[in-house]
Scaffold this active site. Structure first.
Site, PDB file in Angstrom:
ATOM      1  N   GLU A  48      -6.153   7.703  17.774  1.00 39.59           N
ATOM      2  CA  GLU A  48      -6.914   9.017  17.891  1.00 39.59           C
ATOM      3  C   GLU A  48      -7.603   9.278  16.883  1.00 39.59           C
ATOM      4  O   GLU A  48      -8.684   9.888  16.911  1.00 39.59           O
ATOM      5  CB  GLU A  48      -5.654  10.092  18.157  1.00 39.59           C
ATOM      6  CG  GLU A  48      -4.936  10.223  19.335  1.00 39.59           C
ATOM      7  CD  GLU A  48      -3.854   9.082  19.336  1.00 39.59           C
ATOM      8  OE1 GLU A  48      -3.454   8.366  18.228  1.00 39.59           O
ATOM      9  OE2 GLU A  48      -3.263   8.759  20.743  1.00 39.59           O
TER      10      GLU A  48
ATOM     11  N   GLN B  42       0.765  -1.244  -0.024  1.00 33.07           N
ATOM     12  CA  GLN B  42      -0.176   0.047  -0.065  1.00 33.07           C
ATOM     13  C   GLN B  42       0.647   1.277  -0.159  1.00 33.07           C
ATOM     14  O   GLN B  42       1.634   1.556   0.803  1.00 33.07           O
ATOM     15  CB  GLN B  42      -1.109  -0.083   1.266  1.00 33.07           C
ATOM     16  CG  GLN B  42      -1.921   1.185   1.406  1.00 33.07           C
ATOM     17  CD  GLN B  42      -2.449   1.107   2.669  1.00 33.07           C
ATOM     18  OE1 GLN B  42      -1.859   1.582   4.011  1.00 33.07           O
ATOM     19  NE2 GLN B  42      -3.684   0.817   2.732  1.00 33.07           N
ATOM     20  N   GLY B  43       0.546   2.070  -0.892  1.00 41.02           N
ATOM     21  CA  GLY B  43       1.267   3.523  -1.065  1.00 41.02           C
ATOM     22  C   GLY B  43       0.564   4.491  -0.784  1.00 41.02           C
ATOM     23  O   GLY B  43       0.050   5.341  -1.610  1.00 41.02           O
ATOM     24  N   TYR B  44       0.117   4.651   0.473  1.00 38.88           N
ATOM     25  CA  TYR B  44      -0.603   5.864   1.107  1.00 38.88           C
ATOM     26  C   TYR B  44       0.300   6.907   1.696  1.00 38.88           C
ATOM     27  O   TYR B  44       0.253   7.935   1.260  1.00 38.88           O
ATOM     28  CB  TYR B  44      -1.734   5.579   2.193  1.00 38.88           C
ATOM     29  CG  TYR B  44      -2.995   4.843   1.526  1.00 38.88           C
ATOM     30  CD1 TYR B  44      -2.909   4.268   0.198  1.00 38.88           C
ATOM     31  CD2 TYR B  44      -4.081   4.616   2.191  1.00 38.88           C
ATOM     32  CE1 TYR B  44      -4.308   3.691  -0.288  1.00 38.88           C
ATOM     33  CE2 TYR B  44      -5.234   3.992   1.794  1.00 38.88           C
ATOM     34  CZ  TYR B  44      -5.154   3.719   0.512  1.00 38.88           C
ATOM     35  OH  TYR B  44      -6.348   3.068   0.055  1.00 38.88           O
ATOM     36  N   SER B  45       0.919   6.615   2.872  1.00 38.32           N
ATOM     37  CA  SER B  45       1.528   7.451   3.818  1.00 38.32           C
ATOM     38  C   SER B  45       2.904   8.058   3.058  1.00 38.32           C
ATOM     39  O   SER B  45       3.380   7.428   2.062  1.00 38.32           O
ATOM     40  CB  SER B  45       2.029   6.787   4.999  1.00 38.32           C
ATOM     41  OG  SER B  45       0.997   6.116   5.604  1.00 38.32           O
TER      42      SER B  45
ATOM     43  N   GLU C  77      -9.328  -2.744   5.425  1.00 36.66           N
ATOM     44  CA  GLU C  77      -8.053  -2.834   6.328  1.00 36.66           C
ATOM     45  C   GLU C  77      -8.386  -2.702   7.741  1.00 36.66           C
ATOM     46  O   GLU C  77      -7.907  -3.398   8.591  1.00 36.66           O
ATOM     47  CB  GLU C  77      -7.366  -1.643   5.842  1.00 36.66           C
ATOM     48  CG  GLU C  77      -5.849  -1.701   6.900  1.00 36.66           C
ATOM     49  CD  GLU C  77      -4.810  -0.777   6.277  1.00 36.66           C
ATOM     50  OE1 GLU C  77      -5.181   0.292   5.477  1.00 36.66           O
ATOM     51  OE2 GLU C  77      -3.668  -0.759   6.803  1.00 36.66           O
TER      52      GLU C  77
HETATM   53  C1  LIG Z   1       2.592  -1.250  11.359  1.00 40.34           C
HETATM   54  C2  LIG Z   1       2.405  -0.217  10.312  1.00 40.34           C
HETATM   55  C3  LIG Z   1       2.275  -0.466   9.085  1.00 40.34           C
HETATM   56  C4  LIG Z   1       1.952   0.511   8.259  1.00 40.34           C
HETATM   57  N1  LIG Z   1       1.880   0.120   6.740  1.00 40.34           N
HETATM   58  C5  LIG Z   1       1.498   1.095   5.949  1.00 40.34           C
HETATM   59  C6  LIG Z   1       1.264   0.767   4.817  1.00 40.34           C
HETATM   60  O1  LIG Z   1       1.618  -0.488   4.175  1.00 40.34           O
HETATM   61  N2  LIG Z   1       1.169   1.791   3.823  1.00 40.34           N
HETATM   62  C7  LIG Z   1       1.218   3.160   3.950  1.00 40.34           C
HETATM   63  O2  LIG Z   1       0.787   3.913   3.268  1.00 40.34           O
HETATM   64  N3  LIG Z   1       1.445   3.397   5.376  1.00 40.34           N
HETATM   65  C8  LIG Z   1       1.523   2.506   6.288  1.00 40.34           C
HETATM   66  N4  LIG Z   1       1.715   2.882   7.693  1.00 40.34           N
HETATM   67  C9  LIG Z   1       1.914   4.113   8.146  1.00 40.34           C
HETATM   68  C10 LIG Z   1       0.501   4.585   8.968  1.00 40.34           C
HETATM   69  O3  LIG Z   1      -0.566   4.667   8.094  1.00 40.34           O
HETATM   70  C11 LIG Z   1       0.821   5.835   9.678  1.00 40.34           C
HETATM   71  O4  LIG Z   1       1.795   5.760  10.477  1.00 40.34           O
HETATM   72  C12 LIG Z   1      -0.408   6.595  10.382  1.00 40.34           C
HETATM   73  O5  LIG Z   1      -1.361   6.732   9.550  1.00 40.34           O
HETATM   74  C13 LIG Z   1      -0.098   7.802  11.160  1.00 40.34           C
HETATM   75  O6  LIG Z   1       0.592   8.848  10.405  1.00 40.34           O
HETATM   76  P1  LIG Z   1       1.964   9.243  10.951  1.00 40.34           P
HETATM   77  O7  LIG Z   1       2.764   8.034  11.192  1.00 40.34           O
HETATM   78  O8  LIG Z   1       2.502  10.175   9.933  1.00 40.34           O
HETATM   79  O9  LIG Z   1       1.828  10.223  12.433  1.00 40.34           O
HETATM   80  P2  LIG Z   1       1.141  11.530  12.230  1.00 40.34           P
HETATM   81  O10 LIG Z   1      -0.175  11.843  11.530  1.00 40.34           O
HETATM   82  O11 LIG Z   1       2.019  12.575  12.154  1.00 40.34           O
HETATM   83  O12 LIG Z   1       0.660  11.557  13.874  1.00 40.34           O
HETATM   84  C14 LIG Z   1       1.658  11.813  14.848  1.00 40.34           C
HETATM   85  C15 LIG Z   1       0.454  11.620  16.236  1.00 40.34           C
HETATM   86  O13 LIG Z   1      -0.557  12.865  15.982  1.00 40.34           O
HETATM   87  C16 LIG Z   1      -1.651  12.527  16.414  1.00 40.34           C
HETATM   88  N5  LIG Z   1      -2.726  13.072  15.576  1.00 40.34           N
HETATM   89  C17 LIG Z   1      -2.561  13.329  13.993  1.00 40.34           C
HETATM   90  N6  LIG Z   1      -3.570  13.976  13.844  1.00 40.34           N
HETATM   91  C18 LIG Z   1      -4.554  13.953  14.816  1.00 40.34           C
HETATM   92  C19 LIG Z   1      -5.835  14.568  14.966  1.00 40.34           C
HETATM   93  N7  LIG Z   1      -6.686  15.228  13.938  1.00 40.34           N
HETATM   94  N8  LIG Z   1      -6.460  14.464  16.033  1.00 40.34           N
HETATM   95  C20 LIG Z   1      -5.769  13.825  16.981  1.00 40.34           C
HETATM   96  N9  LIG Z   1      -4.422  13.199  16.994  1.00 40.34           N
HETATM   97  C21 LIG Z   1      -3.822  13.492  15.990  1.00 40.34           C
HETATM   98  C22 LIG Z   1      -1.711  10.832  15.966  1.00 40.34           C
HETATM   99  O14 LIG Z   1      -2.531  10.252  16.547  1.00 40.34           O
HETATM  100  C23 LIG Z   1      -0.336  10.409  16.585  1.00 40.34           C
HETATM  101  O15 LIG Z   1      -0.170  10.087  17.753  1.00 40.34           O
HETATM  102  C24 LIG Z   1       1.849   1.783   8.576  1.00 40.34           C
HETATM  103  C25 LIG Z   1       2.227   2.167   9.915  1.00 40.34           C
HETATM  104  C26 LIG Z   1       2.560   1.047  10.855  1.00 40.34           C
HETATM  105  C27 LIG Z   1       2.700   1.388  12.131  1.00 40.34           C
END
Ligand SMILES: Cc1cc2nc3c(=O)[nH]c(=O)nc-3n(C[C@H](O)[C@H](O)[C@H](O)COP(=O)(O)OP(=O)(O)OC[C@H]3O[C@@H](n4cnc5c(N)ncnc54)[C@H](O)[C@@H]3O)c2cc1C
Length: 295
Positions: A279, A31-34, A147
Site C-alpha cells: 500500500e 536494520q533498526g527502523y521499525s 533495499e
Molecule cells: C520480512 C520482513 C522483514 C522486516 N525487516 C525489518 C528490519 O530488518 N528492520 C526494520 O526496522 N523493520 C523490518 N520490518 C518491518 C517492516 O518495515 C514493517 O512491517 C512495515 O514497514 C509495515 O509496518 P507495520 O508492520 O508497523 O504495519 P503498519 O504500518 O501498522 O500497517 C498496517 C497496515 O496498514 C496499511 N497502511 C499503513 N499506513 C497506510 C497508508 N498511509 N495508506 C495505506 N495503507 C496504509 C499497511 O499497508 C498495512 O497493511 C520487516 C518486516 C517484514 C515483514
C-alpha cells in the site's frame, strides 16, 4: 542496503572502517527502523538519542529487525530533536551491537529471522553518526531506495521458477508427466512472461541508481519493488499448487519435493510488507509518479 548509504553520506573514516568488511561479507548488519508503534509512518519513531559529551545516548525499542540476534553492527534511526517537523528531527547511527545496553531478542514467527532490539542507556560515539545530527531522514531514504530495489529477490524467485519447471518435467501424476497438464503449462508460461518483465525492471532500477545523481527515483524504485514482490508471491503460490499437498511438508522429509518450498511460500507472504508495504509503494507511485494529490 547500508553500504550505498555509507558511500553516499559517510565520512572517509566510516567508509574505510565498514565498506571492506561489508564487501567481504565478514560481518552481519541489521536494520533498526521499525518500532512497536512505528511502521509505515516511520518518521513518527520515538527511540531517543540525547547528545552527551562525546556521544549520543540511545533509549528505546526496535522491532522486526532481521538477523539482529546475530548481527555485529546495526544502523539505527533515533529522534534527536522532538520540537521540529517529525522527519527533520531524526538521526542515523551506526551501532556496534556489542555496546553495553543493547539486547536483541528473537521473535517467534513463521519464517524465523526477526528480532526486537532493546536500547537501554546505549552510548554511541559521535563519529558513528551519518548525515549529521537531525540529518538522518535523507540517509534512511537512501537505504530504503536500495533495499526496495531488491534485484536479489527477483533473481531468487526466478531460480525457484526454474526449479518448478524442472520438477514438472521430472514428475508424473497419475501416470502422466506434470508438464502435459494444460493448466500447469499455462501457469508456467504466464510466470515466465512476468519474470522477463520484472527482470527488465530490476536492470532499469540498477541503471537509475547509477545515473540518478540526486534525482528523486523513489516512485520508479517502488514500481520495481511492488512488481518484484508480487512476482515472488506468484511463483511461490504456483509452486505450492503444482507440488500439491507434498509442498507443505517440512524440509528434511523424504516426501518433501524440492525441500524448501514451504519456507519460500511462507516467506513470500512477507514480501509485500517488509521494506514498506504494498500500500505504501502504491501511495508513493500515486503521489510522486502519477502526481495525484494525497488522499
Ligand atoms: C520480512 C520482513 C522483514 C522486516 N525487516 C525489518 C528490519 O530488518 N528492520 C526494520 O526496522 N523493520 C523490518 N520490518 C518491518 C517492516 O518495515 C514493517 O512491517 C512495515 O514497514 C509495515 O509496518 P507495520 O508492520 O508497523 O504495519 P503498519 O504500518 O501498522 O500497517 C498496517 C497496515 O496498514 C496499511 N497502511 C499503513 N499506513 C497506510 C497508508 N498511509 N495508506 C495505506 N495503507 C496504509 C499497511 O499497508 C498495512 O497493511 C520487516 C518486516 C517484514 C515483514
Amino acid at each position: 542496503m547500508c553500504a550505498p548509504a555509507i558511500i553516499q553520506h559517510g565520512t572517509e573514516e566510516q567508509k574505510k572502517e565498514h565498506l571492506p568488511k561489508i564487501a567481504g561479507g565478514e560481518i552481519v548488519w541489521c536494520q533498526g527502523y521499525s518500532e512497536p508503534g512505528t511502521g509505515s509512518d516511520l518518521a513518527s519513531l520515538s527511540t531517543q538519542a540525547v547528545e552527551k559529551d562525546d556521544c549520543f545516548v540511545l533509549d528505546g525499542q526496535k522491532v522486526w529487525s532481521t538477523n539482529a540476534d546475530r548481527a555485529d553492527w546495526g544502523y539505527i534511526l533515533a529522534r534527536t530533536e522532538p520540537h521540529v517537523p517529525k522527519h527533520k528531527g531524526i538521526s542515523f547511527f551506526l551501532l556496534d551491537m556489542k555496546t553495553p545496553g543493547v539486547t536483541a531478542r528473537h521473535l517467534p514467527n513463521i519464517v524465523g529471522t526477526y528480532c526486537e532490539i532493546f536500547l537501554d542507556n546505549v552510548r554511541v560515539p559521535k563519529e558513528n553518526l551519518i548525515g549529521g545530527k537531525n540529518g538522518g531522514w535523507k540517509v534512511a531514504n537512501t537505504v530504503l531506495g536500495f533495499e526496495r530495489s531488491g534485484a536479489h529477490r527477483i533473481a531468487a524467485a526466478w531460480r525457484n521458477l526454474d526449479r518448478i519447471i524442472e520438477f514438472t518435467k521430472e514428475t508424473k501424476r497419475k501416470g502422466t508427466p506434470l508438464f502435459k497438464d494444460p493448466l500447469v503449462r499455462s501457469r508456467l508460461t504466464e510466470l515466465y512472461v512476468e519474470a522477463q518483465v520484472v527482470r527488465q525492471l530490476a536492470y532499469r532500477i540498477v541503471w537509475l541508481h547509477s545515473t540518478a545523481k540526486g534525482r528523486d527515483i523513489a516512485y520508479e524504485v517502488s514500481v520495481g519493488r511492488l512488481a518484484g514482490a508480487q512476482f515472488q508471491q506468484h511463483v511461490a503460490s504456483a509452486a505450492m499448487d503444482i507440488l500439491g499437498s507434498f509442498g507443505v511438508l517440512e524440509p528434511g522429509s523424504k516426501w518433501a519435493p524440492l525441500q524448501n518450498f514451504r519456507r519460500e511460500y511462507l516467506y513470500s507472504l512477507a514480501a509485500t510488507i517488509g521494506a514498506g508495504t504494498a500500500e505504501i509503494q502504491r501511495n508513493i507511485i500515486a503521489i510522486r509518479g502519477l502526481g495525484l494529490p494525497r488522499a
